[in-house]
Design a protein around this motif. Sequence first.
Motif, mmCIF file in Angstrom:
data_model
loop_
_atom_site.group_PDB
_atom_site.id
_atom_site.type_symbol
_atom_site.label_atom_id
_atom_site.label_comp_id
_atom_site.label_asym_id
_atom_site.label_seq_id
_atom_site.Cartn_x
_atom_site.Cartn_y
_atom_site.Cartn_z
ATOM 1 N N ALA A 36 0.838 -1.202 0.000
ATOM 2 C CA ALA A 36 0.000 0.000 0.000
ATOM 3 C C ALA A 36 0.867 1.245 0.000
ATOM 4 O O ALA A 36 2.054 1.205 0.319
ATOM 5 C CB ALA A 36 -0.930 0.004 1.213
ATOM 6 N N CYS A 38 1.224 4.756 1.872
ATOM 7 C CA CYS A 38 0.842 5.345 3.152
ATOM 8 C C CYS A 38 0.986 6.862 3.082
ATOM 9 O O CYS A 38 1.811 7.391 2.328
ATOM 10 C CB CYS A 38 1.739 4.788 4.257
ATOM 11 S SG CYS A 38 1.368 5.408 5.908
ATOM 12 N N GLU A 61 4.129 -1.054 4.024
ATOM 13 C CA GLU A 61 2.890 -1.757 4.392
ATOM 14 C C GLU A 61 2.754 -3.016 3.521
ATOM 15 O O GLU A 61 1.915 -3.087 2.640
ATOM 16 C CB GLU A 61 1.681 -0.841 4.192
ATOM 17 C CG GLU A 61 1.672 0.353 5.130
ATOM 18 C CD GLU A 61 0.452 1.229 4.943
ATOM 19 O OE1 GLU A 61 -0.287 1.410 5.921
ATOM 20 O OE2 GLU A 61 0.216 1.728 3.826
ATOM 21 N N GLU A 162 -6.845 -7.792 1.651
ATOM 22 C CA GLU A 162 -7.289 -6.422 1.940
ATOM 23 C C GLU A 162 -7.830 -6.257 3.363
ATOM 24 O O GLU A 162 -7.872 -5.142 3.884
ATOM 25 C CB GLU A 162 -8.339 -5.964 0.923
ATOM 26 C CG GLU A 162 -9.585 -6.817 0.847
ATOM 27 C CD GLU A 162 -9.508 -7.888 -0.227
ATOM 28 O OE1 GLU A 162 -10.584 -8.303 -0.714
ATOM 29 O OE2 GLU A 162 -8.385 -8.322 -0.583
ATOM 30 N N PHE A 166 -3.493 -4.046 6.535
ATOM 31 C CA PHE A 166 -3.226 -2.825 7.285
ATOM 32 C C PHE A 166 -2.805 -3.076 8.724
ATOM 33 O O PHE A 166 -2.539 -2.133 9.473
ATOM 34 C CB PHE A 166 -4.426 -1.887 7.206
ATOM 35 C CG PHE A 166 -4.787 -1.554 5.781
ATOM 36 C CD1 PHE A 166 -3.804 -1.168 4.888
ATOM 37 C CD2 PHE A 166 -6.087 -1.680 5.332
ATOM 38 C CE1 PHE A 166 -4.109 -0.883 3.571
ATOM 39 C CE2 PHE A 166 -6.404 -1.395 4.013
ATOM 40 C CZ PHE A 166 -5.417 -0.994 3.119
ATOM 41 N N ASP A 169 0.683 -1.428 9.524
ATOM 42 C CA ASP A 169 0.926 -0.051 9.949
ATOM 43 C C ASP A 169 -0.341 0.640 10.433
ATOM 44 O O ASP A 169 -0.520 0.854 11.623
ATOM 45 C CB ASP A 169 1.554 0.745 8.793
ATOM 46 C CG ASP A 169 1.791 2.222 9.118
ATOM 47 O OD1 ASP A 169 1.512 2.642 10.251
ATOM 48 O OD2 ASP A 169 2.258 2.956 8.238
ATOM 49 N N ILE A 170 -1.239 1.015 9.514
ATOM 50 C CA ILE A 170 -2.231 2.043 9.840
ATOM 51 C C ILE A 170 -3.275 1.614 10.866
ATOM 52 O O ILE A 170 -3.765 2.469 11.614
ATOM 53 C CB ILE A 170 -2.894 2.614 8.577
ATOM 54 C CG1 ILE A 170 -3.541 1.509 7.737
ATOM 55 C CG2 ILE A 170 -1.884 3.421 7.773
ATOM 56 C CD1 ILE A 170 -4.342 2.053 6.563
ATOM 57 N N PRO A 196 -6.331 7.636 6.298
ATOM 58 C CA PRO A 196 -6.443 6.273 6.821
ATOM 59 C C PRO A 196 -6.119 6.135 8.306
ATOM 60 O O PRO A 196 -6.839 5.451 9.040
ATOM 61 C CB PRO A 196 -5.457 5.497 5.943
ATOM 62 C CG PRO A 196 -5.463 6.239 4.654
ATOM 63 C CD PRO A 196 -5.568 7.684 5.033
ATOM 64 N N SER A 356 -10.674 -3.127 5.448
ATOM 65 C CA SER A 356 -10.666 -2.833 4.014
ATOM 66 C C SER A 356 -11.559 -1.654 3.649
ATOM 67 O O SER A 356 -11.505 -1.171 2.506
ATOM 68 C CB SER A 356 -11.088 -4.064 3.209
ATOM 69 O OG SER A 356 -12.441 -4.397 3.454
ATOM 70 N N LYS A 384 -7.118 5.617 0.193
ATOM 71 C CA LYS A 384 -6.096 4.598 0.458
ATOM 72 C C LYS A 384 -5.862 3.770 -0.794
ATOM 73 O O LYS A 384 -6.809 3.299 -1.425
ATOM 74 C CB LYS A 384 -6.526 3.687 1.605
ATOM 75 C CG LYS A 384 -5.443 2.703 2.048
ATOM 76 C CD LYS A 384 -4.216 3.416 2.636
ATOM 77 C CE LYS A 384 -3.149 2.450 3.093
ATOM 78 N NZ LYS A 384 -1.976 3.164 3.636
#
Length: 389
Positions: A36, A38, A61, A162, A166, A169-170, A196, A356, A384
């Motif tokens: 992804a 970020c 990510e 999906e 994440f 990280d987020i 995000p 997701s 995102k």
Amino acid sequence: MEALTWHGEQDVRVDEVPKPEVVNPSDAVIEITATAICGSDLHLYNGYMPGMREGDVLGHEPMGEVVEVGDEVETLEVGDRVVVPFTIGCGSCWFCGEDMYSLCDNSNPNAEVARKAMGHSPAGLLGFSHLLGGYAGGQAEYLRVPYADVGPVKIESDLPDEQVLFLSDIFPTGYMAAENAEIEPEDTVAVWGCGPVGQFAIQSAWMLGANRVIAIDRIQERLDMASSHGDAETINFEHEDVYDRLMEMTGDRGPDRCIDAVGTEAHGTGLKGVTEKVKQEMHLQDDRVHVLRQAIKCCRKGGTISVPGVYLREGDNVPLGPMMNKALTIKTGQTHVQRYLDPLLEKIEDGEIDPSFVISHEEPLTSGPELYDTFNRKDDECIKVMLTP
């Protein structure tokens, strides 16, 4: 292999780079199945992060399948499906022993450079400049994972990429931000930034017992997501004065807990906001601390401000007097991702959250350069970006 590489300010390219190999016996190599872009990558993209070199592989990510392990790796096997945290922890230093993995003493090979800049070196980070280790990132077909017994979490269910990506990280970053805010029952929590991380901070604030969540941004689709997915009340700071509106909403007391999920590239309003942006772009100042200043002004006396938004160097005009006289607590930090992997994976598996929901764009890795530009401009309702090699 193909990878997204940094070549200077707003110059990301798809390049052929060497496929990574096991370097140390504690390494693993994974074949990336999803990665992804970020918001923190945009600090590199816009030239604000020191320590970048032309050709650096971006991205922090990642997830994928283990294809090679070093002789000392005990917890992973070839074929395992894993999500890899962006923070690199050795697992044996004092800080890792205290579950403060983003402060690891041993994972930054450029620790002396970081120490001179910061006083002490934090952990190495994937794909995030030579100041923090110079590790190749995960916006690529393959990734070398240092200290592989300490970082990756195995995904042993059939949850799609999906939903679990994440965790890298987020989702942990938003959760740690809410945890750092020290939320108590009946608290009102204000979240600046509905990107995000802000979206996951909103979700996590509810998980940790918030009574009310107020989301602040200027991008309508992000405010709409905060309202529809996060049940947050919203303030568009281009249409309303944030301080006045928050005082009105809280009976002049102010939010109990404030979360700055924006960081160094905060957008101010009016002439001051324009001036700060120009000064940063001309390297006359480092970080734009507009949101931090506003949170200090708005937070109720004795409240807590949590800062997951990334700051890189120094900021002008931080209101230390109001911060001290209002008896505010400030808690910050890169995320100790490994601390949160198992409990947050359990929340996903139990159906408490489907991360997701933040994905607005899902494209091949080769579309990365165009999507960096789209994400940076906030065009096409981009919230995102998920990329697949």
